[in-house]
Structure formats: structure tokens, C-alpha cells
Design a protein around this motif. Structure first.
Motif, PDB file in Angstrom:
ATOM      1  N   GLN A 695       0.822  -1.212   0.000  1.00 38.00           N
ATOM      2  CA  GLN A 695       0.000   0.000   0.000  1.00 38.00           C
ATOM      3  C   GLN A 695       0.857   1.264   0.000  1.00 38.00           C
ATOM      4  O   GLN A 695       1.939   1.294   0.579  1.00 38.00           O
ATOM      5  N   ASN A 753     -12.634  11.157   8.576  1.00 34.54           N
ATOM      6  CA  ASN A 753     -13.813  10.665   7.867  1.00 34.54           C
ATOM      7  C   ASN A 753     -14.048  11.326   6.516  1.00 34.54           C
ATOM      8  O   ASN A 753     -15.026  11.006   5.841  1.00 34.54           O
ATOM      9  N   ALA A 755     -11.112  11.941   4.391  1.00 37.16           N
ATOM     10  CA  ALA A 755      -9.968  11.581   3.546  1.00 37.16           C
ATOM     11  C   ALA A 755      -9.556  10.143   3.845  1.00 37.16           C
ATOM     12  O   ALA A 755      -9.982   9.554   4.832  1.00 37.16           O
ATOM     13  N   SER A 756      -8.740   9.592   2.984  1.00 38.85           N
ATOM     14  CA  SER A 756      -8.302   8.206   3.136  1.00 38.85           C
ATOM     15  C   SER A 756      -6.898   8.160   3.728  1.00 38.85           C
ATOM     16  O   SER A 756      -5.910   8.460   3.055  1.00 38.85           O
ATOM     17  N   ASN A 758      -4.245   5.571   5.759  1.00 39.30           N
ATOM     18  CA  ASN A 758      -4.010   4.229   6.295  1.00 39.30           C
ATOM     19  C   ASN A 758      -3.061   4.259   7.484  1.00 39.30           C
ATOM     20  O   ASN A 758      -2.830   3.236   8.132  1.00 39.30           O
ATOM     21  N   GLN A 796     -14.319   5.180   8.979  1.00 40.32           N
ATOM     22  CA  GLN A 796     -13.916   5.621   7.648  1.00 40.32           C
ATOM     23  C   GLN A 796     -14.732   4.933   6.560  1.00 40.32           C
ATOM     24  O   GLN A 796     -14.963   3.737   6.595  1.00 40.32           O
ATOM     25  N   ASN A 797     -15.163   5.713   5.597  1.00 45.11           N
ATOM     26  CA  ASN A 797     -15.926   5.146   4.490  1.00 45.11           C
ATOM     27  C   ASN A 797     -15.010   4.596   3.403  1.00 45.11           C
ATOM     28  O   ASN A 797     -15.452   3.884   2.516  1.00 45.11           O
ATOM     29  N   GLN A 798     -13.746   4.944   3.499  1.00 44.92           N
ATOM     30  CA  GLN A 798     -12.836   4.535   2.425  1.00 44.92           C
ATOM     31  C   GLN A 798     -11.756   3.586   2.963  1.00 44.92           C
ATOM     32  O   GLN A 798     -12.027   2.425   3.186  1.00 44.92           O
ATOM     33  N   THR A 799     -10.566   4.093   3.215  1.00 42.84           N
ATOM     34  CA  THR A 799      -9.454   3.234   3.591  1.00 42.84           C
ATOM     35  C   THR A 799      -9.427   2.958   5.092  1.00 42.84           C
ATOM     36  O   THR A 799      -9.563   3.867   5.895  1.00 42.84           O
ATOM     37  N   ARG A 800      -9.229   1.709   5.441  1.00 42.41           N
ATOM     38  CA  ARG A 800      -9.113   1.329   6.845  1.00 42.41           C
ATOM     39  C   ARG A 800      -7.781   1.824   7.405  1.00 42.41           C
ATOM     40  O   ARG A 800      -6.760   1.826   6.715  1.00 42.41           O
TER      41      ARG A 800
END
Length: 897
Positions: A695, A753, A755-756, A758, A796-800
Motif C-alpha cells: 500500500q 472521515n 480523507a483516506s 491508512n 472511515q468510508n474509504q481506507t481502513r
């Protein structure tokens, strides 16, 4: 039945009803407590700490019938059933209510028939008769369905309350939540504010049982808004007390105290001794939960002086007595015994009164154990009145007369415990087995597990190993069933997690490992380590007061058996007289070895080692003590680890070993960090065990160089944070930074919440504690409690979030289980991996470590554990930072890949 008999019974009911008059709202509060508490706690051995009373739904359903009078016979039966229920005579209440149901059925009065069926369901629930309870409430709701006038809607909502209570008791928390939400809508439509409050408190309990702590808190905040908009009244005082009790069960002790204070102030202004006494009792429980023992004792004394209700007085006295015994003030405790004995004898027969007597007998047993010569100082008559065996025998007879199997089961359990203390194993076993039969028949898992555990101990003492193992297995299985209930029970109750849950797991593991011969039995070793994992999860459940780690998990064994895996798993287990270690090396069978050493000695050495680790000048002492720990955990398998060509060791640590960084273990020549990368796991399974190497790293960094004004006396400035962040950027990591005034809880949540990221790196003061309410990190607008970590990191709606780094944090001084808070933070964050510091480290060395760690991680060729390993070696090689103080504090929890 003769006319005279009917008149006598009706007159008796009338008199008892008059006695109850004026206490409606007191009972309403107590029943609310029951409704927001779990049924397994409802009639448990801790009754002295939990108010006794009727169910609000029972009383409210009855009181809301205002339509024209009906035939006296079913009406008087309904009222008599209510009085019997109030008195704790549930089996008798069932018989009377069954007659009332038939009477109303014959009169074709469907509304009153529905009311009576709802109350019948409550009585069945008290007896653990789930099938009959379900049938009764289903029939009640069927009768009410479709009747939409205002009065019928009220009754319908109250019946839904009862159905939700049953659903929660049967483990159907989602169904209970939906039922209580439906009840709330009906109460709202009917403008019944008390009903709305009750439904919301019930919903909060259902949310918490499912593990949604934040939703539970939001719901309770809604309760508060509803209550605050109301003028002073007894109902408002009761509602605030119920809210305070609910928050205490959830572990929010400070907020709980605030609402209890408000409740008491209103009761005081309204000059209501009943409400003042009830709230003082709750305040005593709250103070005790916060370990404010003197304050708790004062609250109980005020309750005794103020409350007009005999049962409340006795319960407060029993709690006061338990604290005297805990403080070893045995002379004062013995002085109090005759007064309690007298007041117990004045109580009318009921479940609550019997539990109070059992509680008293248990306290008397503790006093007698501590003062073995006390009987020689007492007269014969005093000895007899204070004989715990006689009290428990009477409790058994009284329970039997009430046909109350749950209460009788607990009385048999207590009598068995008395004989266990006296080493009369055979009789103790007989009584225990008698109680177990009754507990299982009455669906009382909280009492069942305690009896199974007691039976296991007794069989073990009698060297009946196979049956003892079976009994312990049964106790553990029952605890697993109660995972989100009893295991997560709040600390305000009489038995604590350490005393009544943790020993079941530890003793069962000890028994399992002792039962095998010289050849290691793979089945037993696997069972032992699975049981230790169950204990680890139970500890986290207890920490949060809710079930954790509910997601899909992959066993560690499967992870280390993967192709090219070079990691071994080490499971140390601290037992009373020995330290056991189970080892899993890839492609090999489980290994097992032990060291004969008392747990007290192990803990003493670990405590001293921990003190020396934070002292840069104590390197010599650290090496001596850490080598001793190395010899316990690794020396017997040193050669196997070397020949297996491992590069990573994963530890599932137990007890006070969690306070020690494994990197600092010393083999006589090298520290462990010089040979292996090291990671920690909170259990035998991982959530989402995927490597980070594929990643692109995108990090959110947030830091606070100056603590908020209220915390400057406790935490020093952190001027090196900007250098720390510069090091992350220079390592080539894409970052978004929140520094000082920008680092607020709302801004953090917003960034996470929208932006993405990791990687989340928080450079701020924080403290890990063995209590969730004292585990937090500091933002510019104040502390962020560990319970809210999922609010910022788990939505998060995108990246964990794959990696959470908590630098500048530390474990609470003097808290020998503080690393539980660190594990809790890792779990609550929902991050795959967490890196945290066990103690606060020098700013400059932290900046050097952080820069080195991210540079290694950015390379994309190594695991997180190896990146940590290499960063620690950078510090170890630095002339100013050779002491373990600087490099060993950093630990990796969770996914090491």
C-alpha cells in the motif's frame, strides 16, 4: 373457597396495597434499574448492591387501567398477584395471575386479560421460565394489536417494555432494541414522557449489549435532554437516578455521579425521604465503584439514617458491612452484625429478603474466617443467631416455600461454599450439585457458572480429575454465553472480575496442564491456549463493559504457517505456583515447558524490572532481572528458535508480563531485540492480517506541543513534536498535519472521515490505565477517551486505518494492569496495528526513532514488526540512547505483517 376466606384475602391485599401507597415512584425507579441491568445480574448474589423492587412495567400496566369496573373476582386476583410479585413470591403470583387471566377471558375483557398476561410474563421471567413467559407476552400483544385508542396504546407500549425485557434476557438484543424503539414511538404519540425515558434507557442497554457503546451513550444523552426539560418532580428525580445507574453500569462513573447528584437535589427540594434514601444508596455504589471507600461508607450510613424503607436500610447496612470487612475493621464489623440480624428478621418473606440473608451469611463467614477465636468471646445464644449454616439452611427452606428455584440454587451454592471452607468436600459437593440442578432448571446462568466452578474445585480437591475438567469446561462455556453480560459486569457489584471470573479461566488452565503426563498432549495444549485467549477477551470485555473483537478473525497459527512465514508465537501463562509457556513454531507441533515459581515471586521480579527499565542508569540491574525473565520464557527453546531461522516473535502476554517490553529481555550476551523483531497480540487471532507493504502510505499526523491549561500541572510540554513530524515527511510519507490549536477532537474526526488515511500518528500526551474511563489521549480541546476512539478511527468510508501510532503516551504509574488500557486502545481504534510507548521517552530520541521507523516502513520490503525492530536498533546503536529506557518502550500490538 369460602366467603370468609375470600374476604380475608381481599382485606389482606387491601392492607398491603395501602402499605405500598406513596411508594409508587420509588418502585418505578428500582424497576428501571432492573430493566437496564441484565437479567443474569437481576437476582444474583449481589442483591445488596442492587435495589430490589417490582418491575415498572408490572405496576404501570396495572395502574393504567381506568375504564369501568369489572367483576371483583379477576380484579382482586390481579391485584393480589401484583402484591405477591411485589413481595418476591413469584411462583404464587403466577398461580393467582393464571386464575385472573381465565376470569377476564370468561368476561371477554380483552384489555384486562392482556394486562394480566403481561404481568404473568414478568412473573414467569423471574422464575426463568422463558417459554411460558414468551407465550404469555405473545398472547397479550395479540389481544392488544389493532386497538388504537389512547389507553390501549399505553398498555400496548408497556407490554412491549416487558417483551423487550424478555428478549434481552434471552440474548436477543437486536430484537429487544427494535421492540423498545417501537415502545418509544407509542409513548411519544401518547405524550408519556416517563415511558419515553424508560424506553430510551432500555434501548441504551440493548445498544451496549451489542457492543455499540457510542450509540448507547448517545441514547442516554437523549434521555438527559428529555429529563432536563421537565420541571422538578418525583418522576424526574427517579428518571435522573435511573440515568445515573445506567451510566454506572456502562462504566461512565463521573457522568453517573453528576446525574445522581441532580436526582438527590430534586428529592431534597421535594422533601422525599424515600427518593433521597434511594439516591444516596446509588451514590454509595458509585463511590465504591470509583474506589472512594470512605465516601461510599458515608453514603450508606446516610441511607440507613434517612430511608423509611426497611429493605433499603438493610441493603445499605450490608454494603457498609462488606466495606468494613474489606478494610479489615473486624471489630466494627462484628458490632454491626446483631443489628443487621435483627432487621433481617423483621423483613417479610421475599426473594429480596432471602438474598439479603444470604449476603449476610457470606459476610459472617468472612468475619469468622478472619477471627477464628470470635466464638469464644460470644454467648451461646449469640453464636446460634450468628451461625451462617443456620441462616443458609433457613434461606433454603424459605426459597423452597416460595417455589423460587433461582434463590434456592444460590442458597445451596452458599451452603456448599461454607462446607468447602471447612474442607468437608463430600458434603460440599452434595450441596453444590443440588444447587446446580435447580440453577439449570431455572435458567440462571449467572448462578450456574458459579456452581459449576465450585463443583470443579471440589472434584479437583478429591482428585477426580476428569470430572473436575468437565465441570470447569462447563463453567467456561457458561461464561462465554454470558460474555457481554456477566463478564462485562460493572465494578460496583459485590463480586469483581478478578475474584469471580478470571480465576475460573486460570484454574481451568492449571488443571488441564497438570492433568497431562510427561508427553505433551496436543489436544490439551491447544485447549489451554484457547482458554487463555478467552481470558484475554474477557479482560477486554470487562475493560470496556461490553463485548469486543466481534469481527471476522484469522487464527495466528494460520498466519505463521503461511509460506515464507518466519514468526513463532509464545504464550506465557502465570499460574499460582508455576509459570507455563506454550510455543508454536511454524510447521511444528506445540511445545510446552514450565518453571516452578510462585506467582508472587514472578510479580515481584517483574515489578522491580519495570521500575529499573525507566531508569537510564540502571542498565546492570535490568540485565540481571531481564535475563531471569528470558530464562523463564525462552531459554528452554533457544536452540529450536535458532535452527528454525525465525526473524519475528509474537507474544500473547499474560498478567504483569504485559508491563514488560519483550525487546529488553537479555540472554547474557544480547537483548532480544538484537535477534528478533517483536510483536504483541491480545489474543490468538488477528483481524484482517494483511501486509502493509503493497500500500501507498498516506498519514494523518496530529500533535500537541503544549497541553491544555487544565493539564499543564500533570503533563510537560513536548517541544520536539515538530521535529518528529518533519522526520515523517522527510521519510517520504504523504502527510496531513494537525498541530496544537488545529488538533481538536472535532477536527480529527472530520479529517479521518473525509480523507483516506491508512496511517494515523498521534504525538500527544496520553495515559493507559486498567480502567477505560481513565485511558485517554489529549487534544487541544481536552481528553479523548479510549471509548471514543472508534468515533475518530473506526468510521472511515474509504481506507481502513492500518497503523495507529501513539507516541508520548505512557501507562499509568502504580497501575499493574495499565497495559490493559493500551491493548484496549488498540482494539477500540479498529486499527490493524498499533505502536505505543509504555512510558514517555526523551523528545530527541523519539524524533530519531520515528524518522527511522517510517523510513524503513516506506521501503516497502519489510513488515511493520521488522520496521520497528530496525528503528529500535538505530537507537540502541546511538551512543546517547543505549539504555533500554530509550528503545524498549515502543511496542507493536496486532498485525505485525
Amino acid at each position: 373457597m369460602t366467603k370468609a376466606t375470600r374476604f380475608s384475602r381481599a382485606n389482606s391485599v387491601k392492607i398491603q396495597r395501602q402499605k405500598l401507597k406513596g411508594k409508587t415512584f420509588y418502585f418505578f425507579h428500582l424497576s428501571l434499574y432492573f430493566l437496564i441491568s441484565l437479567l443474569c445480574i437481576l437476582s444474583s448474589p449481589v442483591l445488596a448492591k442492587i435495589p430490589g423492587g417490582i418491575s415498572s412495567s408490572f405496576q404501570l400496566v396495572n395502574n393504567n387501567i381506568t375504564s369501568p369496573a369489572v367483576s371483583a373476582s379477576p380484579a382482586s386476583l390481579l391485584q393480589e398477584g401484583k402484591v405477591l410479585y411485589d413481595m418476591g413470591k413469584f411462583a404464587q403470583a403466577v398461580q393467582v395471575l393464571l386464575q385472573a387471566v381465565q376470569g377476564y377471558k370468561q368476561q371477554q375483557d380483552s384489555l384486562r386479560q392482556a394486562v394480566t398476561l403481561s404481568n404473568l410474563s414478568l412473573a414467569y421471567q423471574q422464575l426463568g421460565a422463558w417459554t411460558q413467559a414468551q407465550q404469555a407476552i405473545t398472547e397479550s400483544l395479540n389481544l392488544l394489536n389493532g386497538q388504537d385508542n389512547k389507553q390501549n396504546l399505553q398498555v400496548f407500549a408497556q407490554s412491549l417494555d416487558i417483551q423487550g425485557r424478555l428478549q434481552l434476557a434471552m440474548g436477543q438484543s437486536e430484537a429487544a432494541l427494535a421492540t423498545w424503539q417501537q415502545a418509544e414511538k407509542i409513548y411519544t404519540k401518547a405524550k408519556n414522557k416517563n415511558g419515553v425515558v424508560r424506553s430510551l434507557i432500555n434501548q441504551a442497554q440493548a445498544w451496549r449489549t451489542q457492543g455499540f457503546y457510542r450509540r448507547a451513550v448517545e441514547t442516554l444523552n437523549k434521555v438527559n435532554k428529555t429529563l432536563q426539560s421537565q420541571p422538578d418532580s418525583i418522576e424526574k428525580s427517579v428518571g435522573l437516578r435511573s440515568l445515573g445507574d445506567a451510566l454506572q453500569v456502562a462504566g461512565n462513573l463521573q457522568d453517573s455521579r453528576e446525574f445522581l447528584d441532580q436526582s438527590f437535589a430534586i428529592a431534597q427540594r421535594l422533601q422525599s425521604p424515600v427518593e433521597m434514601g434511594a439516591t444516596l444508596f446509588s451514590l454509595g455504589n458509585n463511590a465504591q465503584a470509583q474506589q472512594h471507600i470512605e465516601e461510599a461508607m458515608q453514603s450508606y450510613q446516610k441511607t440507613i439514617a434517612l430511608s423509611p424503607l426497611p429493605l433499603t436500610k438493610v441493603q445499605a447496612q450490608l454494603n457498609y458491612l462488606s466495606l468494613l470487612i474489606e478494610k479489615q475493621e473486624l471489630a466494627s464489623a462484628r458490632t454491626l452484625l446483631p443489628s443487621i440480624q435483627y432487621q433481617l428478621n423483621q423483613l417479610p418473606l421475599s426473594r429480596a429478603a432471602i438474598y439479603a440473608r444470604i449476603n449476610y451469611a457470606q459476610s459472617l463467614m468472612k468475619v469468622n474466617r478472619a477471627e477464628s477465636k470470635v466464638q469464644s468471646k460470644s454467648s451461646d445464644s449469640e453464636i446460634r443467631t450468628q451461625d451462617p449454616e443456620l441462616i443458609l439452611t433457613n434461606a433454603i427452606e424459605q426459597s423452597h416455600s416460595l417455589e423460587d428455584k433461582r434463590t434456592e440454587a444460590y442458597a445451596w451454592k452458599s451452603l456448599g461454599s461454607l462446607y468447602e471452607d471447612n474442607k468437608q468436600w463430600s458434603k460440599a459437593q452434595k450441596f453444590t450439585e443440588q444447587g446446580l440442578i435447580l440453577a439449570q432448571a431455572s435458567n440462571a446462568p449467572d448462578i450456574t457458572y458459579a456452581l459449576e466452578w465450585q463443583l470443579g474445585r471440589l472434584l479437583w480437591k478429591q482428585k477426580d480429575t476428569n470430572r473436575a475438567i468437565a465441570a470447569y469446561d462447563a463453567a467456561v462455556n457458561t461464561l462465554q454465553f454470558l460474555r457481554s453480560d456477566l463478564v462485562a459486569v460493572n465494578q460496583d457489584v459485590q463480586f469483581t472480575f478478578r475474584d469471580s471470573v478470571e480465576p475460573v479461566y486460570r484454574e481451568s488452565v492449571e488443571l488441564l496442564l497438570q492433568s497431562q503426563g510427561e508427553q505433551a498432549d496436543q489436544t490439551i495444549l491447544e485447549k489451554a491456549r484457547q482458554r487463555i485467549e478467552a481470558l484475554q477477551l474477557a479482560e477486554l470485555d470487562n475493560f470496556f463493559r461490553e463485548a469486543c473483537l466481534q469481527g471476522q478473525k484469522v487464527p495466528l497459527d494460520r498466519v505463521v504457517e503461511r509460506k515464507n512465514s518466519n514468526a513463532a508465537i509464545i504464550y506465557p501463562i502465570i499460574l499460582p505456583e508455576e509459570l507455563q509457556v506454550i510455543v508454536k513454531i511454524p510447521k511444528q507441533r506445540l511445545r510446552h515447558f514450565s518453571t516452578k515459581i510462585p506467582q508472587t515471586e514472578v510479580n515481584t521480579i517483574l515489578t522491580e524490572l519495570r521500575k529499573n527499565l525507566v531508569n537510564p542508569t540502571a542498565i546492570a540491574d535490568v540485565k540481571i532481572q531481564s535475563q531471569q525473565v528470558y530464562n523463564w520464557l525462552l531459554q528452554p527453546i533457544e536452540s529450536e528458535l535458532q535452527t528454525s531461522k525465525l526473524d519475528t516473535l509474537v507474544f500473547v502476554l499474560d498478567g504483569e508480563l504485559r508491563n514488560i517490553p519483550m525487546a529488553a529481555l537479555y540472554d547474557g550476551k544480547q537483548y532480544l531485540v538484537e535477534k528478533y523483531a517483536i510483536a504483541l497480540s491480545v489474543g490468538l487471532q488477528l483481524l484482517n492480517p494483511k501486509p502493509l507493504v503493497q500500500q501507498q502510505l498516506v498519514a494523518l499526523t496530529a500533535g500537541l506541543s503544549q497541553p491544555p491549561a487544565n493539564y499543564t500541572s500533570k503533563f510537560p510540554p513536548l517541544p520536539g513534536i515538530k521535529s518528529e513530524f518533519d522526520g515523517i515527511t522527510e521519510a517520504g510519507i504523504s502527510t496531513t498535519s494537525l498541530l496544537d490549536g488545529q488538533f481538536t477532537s472535532k477536527k480529527l474526526e472530520s479529517e479521518i472521515n473525509t480523507a483516506s488515511f491508512n496511517v494515523v500518528h498521534l504525538a500527544t500526551h496520553g495515559e493507559f490505565s486498567s480502567r477505560a474511563e481513565k485511558t485517554f489521549i489529549l487534544a487541544d480541546d481536552g481528553p479523548i477517551n479510549v471509548r471514543n476512539f472508534d468515533l475518530f478511527l473506526g468510521n472511515q468510508n474509504q481506507t481502513r486505518v492500518e497503523l495507529l501510532v501513539l507516541s508520548a503516551c505512557q501507562t499509568a504509574a502504580g497501575d499493574n494492569r495499565a497495559t490493559l488500557g493500551m491493548a484496549g486502545a488498540a482494539v477500540r481504534a479498529g486499527a490493524s496495528s498499533t505502536i505505543a510507548s509504555l512510558w514517555q521517552i526523551d523528545d530527541k530520541s523519539t524524533a530519531l526513532f520515528v524518522s527511522a521507523f517510517y523510513r524503513e516502513l516506506k521501503s516497502g520490503k519489510i513488515t511493520k514488526a521488522q520496521a520497528l525492530h530496525r528503528a529500535q536498533l538505530k537507537l540502541l546503536e546511538h551512543p546517547n540512547y543505549k539504555a533500554p529506557t530509550f528503545w524498549s518502550a515502543y511496542v507493536l500490538i496486532g498485525n505485525w505483517l
